[in-house]
Motif scaffolding. Sequence first.
Motif, PDB file in Angstrom:
ATOM      1  N   ASP A 195       0.820  -1.290   0.198  1.00 18.95           N
ATOM      2  CA  ASP A 195       0.041   0.067   0.027  1.00 18.95           C
ATOM      3  C   ASP A 195       1.054   1.370   0.072  1.00 18.95           C
ATOM      4  O   ASP A 195       1.668   1.330   0.848  1.00 18.95           O
ATOM      5  N   HIS A 196       0.533   2.181  -0.752  1.00 23.12           N
ATOM      6  CA  HIS A 196       1.402   3.657  -1.002  1.00 23.12           C
ATOM      7  C   HIS A 196       0.444   4.377  -1.754  1.00 23.12           C
ATOM      8  O   HIS A 196      -0.388   3.998  -2.338  1.00 23.12           O
ATOM      9  N   ILE A 197       0.821   5.613  -1.614  1.00 20.14           N
ATOM     10  CA  ILE A 197       0.369   6.810  -2.515  1.00 20.14           C
ATOM     11  C   ILE A 197       1.342   7.031  -3.470  1.00 20.14           C
ATOM     12  O   ILE A 197       2.618   7.113  -2.889  1.00 20.14           O
ATOM     13  N   ASP A 198       1.215   7.594  -4.419  1.00 20.19           N
ATOM     14  CA  ASP A 198       2.568   7.937  -5.546  1.00 20.19           C
ATOM     15  C   ASP A 198       2.871   9.387  -5.239  1.00 20.19           C
ATOM     16  O   ASP A 198       2.342  10.164  -4.506  1.00 20.19           O
ATOM     17  N   ASP A 199       4.263   9.648  -5.542  1.00 21.03           N
ATOM     18  CA  ASP A 199       4.736  10.853  -4.981  1.00 21.03           C
ATOM     19  C   ASP A 199       3.931  12.166  -5.741  1.00 21.03           C
ATOM     20  O   ASP A 199       3.328  11.810  -6.931  1.00 21.03           O
TER      21      ASP A 199
ATOM     22  N   LEU B 150      -6.972   4.507 -15.534  1.00 27.89           N
ATOM     23  CA  LEU B 150      -6.693   5.773 -15.095  1.00 27.89           C
ATOM     24  C   LEU B 150      -7.238   5.759 -13.859  1.00 27.89           C
ATOM     25  O   LEU B 150      -8.439   5.503 -13.727  1.00 27.89           O
ATOM     26  N   TYR B 151      -6.443   6.333 -12.711  1.00 27.98           N
ATOM     27  CA  TYR B 151      -7.161   6.656 -11.429  1.00 27.98           C
ATOM     28  C   TYR B 151      -6.310   7.871 -10.981  1.00 27.98           C
ATOM     29  O   TYR B 151      -5.452   8.273 -11.089  1.00 27.98           O
ATOM     30  N   PRO B 152      -7.186   8.520  -9.850  1.00 24.33           N
ATOM     31  CA  PRO B 152      -6.574   9.803  -9.311  1.00 24.33           C
ATOM     32  C   PRO B 152      -5.074   9.372  -8.520  1.00 24.33           C
ATOM     33  O   PRO B 152      -5.319   8.009  -7.806  1.00 24.33           O
TER      34      PRO B 152
ATOM     35  N   LEU C  45      -4.782   5.581  -2.503  1.00 21.68           N
ATOM     36  CA  LEU C  45      -3.960   4.434  -1.809  1.00 21.68           C
ATOM     37  C   LEU C  45      -4.293   3.168  -2.755  1.00 21.68           C
ATOM     38  O   LEU C  45      -5.293   2.745  -2.831  1.00 21.68           O
ATOM     39  N   HIS C  46      -3.163   2.670  -2.986  1.00 21.32           N
ATOM     40  CA  HIS C  46      -3.205   1.385  -3.730  1.00 21.32           C
ATOM     41  C   HIS C  46      -2.071   0.835  -3.445  1.00 21.32           C
ATOM     42  O   HIS C  46      -1.056   0.852  -3.307  1.00 21.32           O
ATOM     43  N   HIS C  47      -2.098  -0.454  -4.085  1.00 21.64           N
ATOM     44  CA  HIS C  47      -0.931  -1.618  -4.186  1.00 21.64           C
ATOM     45  C   HIS C  47      -1.228  -2.829  -4.968  1.00 21.64           C
ATOM     46  O   HIS C  47      -2.199  -2.820  -5.908  1.00 21.64           O
TER      47      HIS C  47
HETATM   48 NI    NI Z   1       1.898   3.487  -7.293  1.00 22.01          NI
END
Ligand code: NI
Length: 224
Positions: free
Chosen positions: A95-99, A150-152, A156-158
């Motif tokens: 799990d993370h959010i992008d920079d 495509l997503y915002p 939060l994603h993994h």
């Molecule tokens: Ni990512």
Amino acid sequence: MLLQLNKVIDQDVLENIRRVLAGAKFVDGRLSAGAAAKRVKQNEEMDQHSQQAEYLDGLVMKQLAQNQTFRSAALPHKVSRPYFARYTQGMAYGDHIDDPVMGTGGERFRTDIAVTLFLNEPDRYDGGELVINTTFGQKKLKLPAGDAVLYPASSLHHVAEVTDGERLVAVLWIQSLVRDPAKRELLYELNLARETLLAQRPDAEETAHIDHTYVNLMRMWSEV
Ligand code: NI
């Protein structure tokens, strides 16, 4: 808005991309990750500075740019170069959010939208779903080769662990002309109606009203 795009990349281009990737040099994906993402990222990425990466970048961008749905949903202002990532058995991205901001020097851009392009067929690997937390719950994606999501980029994603085979994707980020995802979604839907009206009733008064409203909302909401 989470949007799936079908057949963004043609079959012959996909085969070409996979051929290049099969002979390319990959490096530890943690080299391109921020401090928090580094702790959970386990994959391999193609060396970004190679000639092959530049060649693949051209192939992918050409096809994306031709995709009408992509353009109208993303309203791209700046588009990053794609990262080509490989996940083999045991690899995952927790799990993370992008920079929020990427790039260097004058090439910096805000990441409003994340794009994952699936480069090989889902039956070539087990696991490896892209799992995105949305306001309506988790969405698990494992799309056919050539499709994209495509997503915002704030989501939060993994990527679930690949338990067998090899998962190949290209990921890239977009700074949109319209920063707010809710406004982008309204524009996307309004544009669907606008395009239908322009095609079916080009001379109707209501077509002009919708067209002018779309154009002027774009002017009101876009940032360059
Ligand atoms: Ni990512």
